[in-house]
Design a protein around this motif. Sequence first.
Motif, PDB file in Angstrom:
ATOM      1  N   VAL B  97       0.841  -1.192   0.000  1.00 11.17           N
ATOM      2  CA  VAL B  97       0.000   0.000   0.000  1.00 11.17           C
ATOM      3  C   VAL B  97       0.877   1.243   0.000  1.00 11.17           C
ATOM      4  CG1 VAL B  97      -1.747   1.316   1.248  1.00 11.17           C
ATOM      5  CG2 VAL B  97      -1.855  -1.165   1.238  1.00 11.17           C
ATOM      6  N   ILE B  98       0.605   2.154  -0.931  1.00  7.26           N
ATOM      7  CA  ILE B  98       1.210   3.478  -0.880  1.00  7.26           C
ATOM      8  C   ILE B  98       0.116   4.456  -0.495  1.00  7.26           C
ATOM      9  CG2 ILE B  98       2.176   5.366  -2.247  1.00  7.26           C
ATOM     10  CD1 ILE B  98       3.775   3.382  -3.819  1.00  7.26           C
ATOM     11  N   SER B  99       0.366   5.202   0.558  1.00 11.98           N
ATOM     12  CA  SER B  99      -0.582   6.252   0.945  1.00 11.98           C
ATOM     13  C   SER B  99      -0.111   7.540   0.292  1.00 11.98           C
ATOM     14  CB  SER B  99      -0.599   6.379   2.470  1.00 11.98           C
ATOM     15  OG  SER B  99      -1.253   7.556   2.844  1.00 11.98           O
ATOM     16  N   MET B 100      -0.918   8.051  -0.620  1.00  7.62           N
ATOM     17  CA  MET B 100      -0.484   9.195  -1.424  1.00  7.62           C
ATOM     18  C   MET B 100      -1.197  10.462  -0.966  1.00  7.62           C
ATOM     19  SD  MET B 100      -0.863   9.674  -5.507  1.00  7.62           S
ATOM     20  CE  MET B 100      -0.203  11.109  -6.341  1.00  7.62           C
ATOM     21  N   GLY B 101      -0.434  11.456  -0.539  1.00 10.86           N
ATOM     22  CA  GLY B 101      -1.006  12.757  -0.209  1.00 10.86           C
ATOM     23  C   GLY B 101      -1.390  12.905   1.250  1.00 10.86           C
ATOM     24  N   SER B 102      -1.530  14.162   1.654  1.00 12.18           N
ATOM     25  CA  SER B 102      -1.808  14.476   3.061  1.00 12.18           C
ATOM     26  C   SER B 102      -3.109  13.862   3.565  1.00 12.18           C
ATOM     27  CB  SER B 102      -1.869  15.989   3.246  1.00 12.18           C
ATOM     28  OG  SER B 102      -0.615  16.547   3.001  1.00 12.18           O
ATOM     29  N   VAL B 131       3.608   9.004   0.884  1.00  4.98           N
ATOM     30  CA  VAL B 131       4.091  10.061  -0.004  1.00  4.98           C
ATOM     31  C   VAL B 131       3.455  11.372   0.443  1.00  4.98           C
ATOM     32  CG1 VAL B 131       4.227  10.878  -2.378  1.00  4.98           C
ATOM     33  CG2 VAL B 131       4.265   8.430  -1.916  1.00  4.98           C
ATOM     34  N   PRO B 132       4.251  12.307   0.984  1.00  5.17           N
ATOM     35  CA  PRO B 132       3.657  13.572   1.425  1.00  5.17           C
ATOM     36  C   PRO B 132       3.400  14.508   0.256  1.00  5.17           C
ATOM     37  CG  PRO B 132       5.994  13.588   1.849  1.00  5.17           C
ATOM     38  CD  PRO B 132       5.688  12.260   1.234  1.00  5.17           C
ATOM     39  N   GLY B 133       2.539  15.481   0.470  1.00  2.00           N
ATOM     40  CA  GLY B 133       2.232  16.462  -0.566  1.00  2.00           C
ATOM     41  C   GLY B 133       0.746  16.673  -0.684  1.00  2.00           C
TER      42      GLY B 133
END
Lengths: 175, 163
Positions: B97-102, B131-133
């Motif tokens: 799992v990639i958690s993308m974004g705030s 992944v922050p942003g």
Amino acid sequence: MTPEEIFDKLKEKFGEGKILRLTLPSQNGFDVCDPFIDVEPLAMTELADFLKHDKDLAFDQCCCISGVDLKDDLQVVYHLFSMSKLHKICIKATAKRDNPIVGTTAHTWGVANWLERETWDMFGIKFKDHPDHRRILLEEDWEGFPLRKDYKFPRFWRGMEVTPEEEEGTYGTQD
Amino acid sequence: MSLDGILEEGVITTTVDGVLNWAKKSSIWPMGFGLACCAIEMMATGASRFDMARFGCEVFRPSPRQCDLMIVAGTVTMKMAVRVKRLYEQMPEPKYVISMGSCSNCGGPYWQHGYHVLKGVDRIIPVDVYVPGCPPRPEALLEGIFKLQEKINQQTIAKKLVV
């Protein structure tokens, strides 16, 4: 038609008991406000039917239905526009907070079906004789109506944390 | 240990871990689902300009049963959280799992007054890479995928690496 003409026509048809008053922008201190007519909430169904099908009024488009929390009362605001006559009016139906019921307009304007469901979802305003009176955005087992001023955030929903523990009490709408 | 000179030319020797990890990290198939504006950046990452295909993970699958990677791209609302969890459970192992974004990292701008948003997707499913942003640029998502590939490369068949 001007707002005054629309108001007079409605009052002639439904009487003073159902069509309460007309407010013009100059009267309430706002220059940019639309003229609006306050009406009796339960008269909304027949009123909507007349507004759409009368050949002089011909309000064939319901642009928007909004809910307003006025602390003691809950209000439903209808923005109407006529494509053929190119005039518009704003209708406000104010209902008591402890049992807010407004007559549905879903049989008149198709879009009102979902807009009224959203108003029910967010403000808990009931629409009498609505064909499909369910929540639209939140799940059926959600408790409370989020856009009411006194809404308390739930701590958990279906085992998932809605309000993190360290933030409890700081959430929710504040005055 | 070397078998050079014993085997004929064109034969490579490696470890089982090495070949399995190489296969896993070189063909990560993500699930084709996006939840909010981050999904637009995810689409850009998959399209020709940033071209995820260079790293073997462009095959967005429409079914969780064919996926290795779930990119949680966007705001996880409470209503969607139930579905996200089910989709994760439907994916076959090994799954990442990639958690993308705030928003999906921690609730993002919905941290306060967001009664409808889950405050971080890691509250319902395990996340490998954050992944922050808001939203992260495609380069950031690619970097997240590289981090995931590094992580896959450290796995052994004896035990899934827990970091």
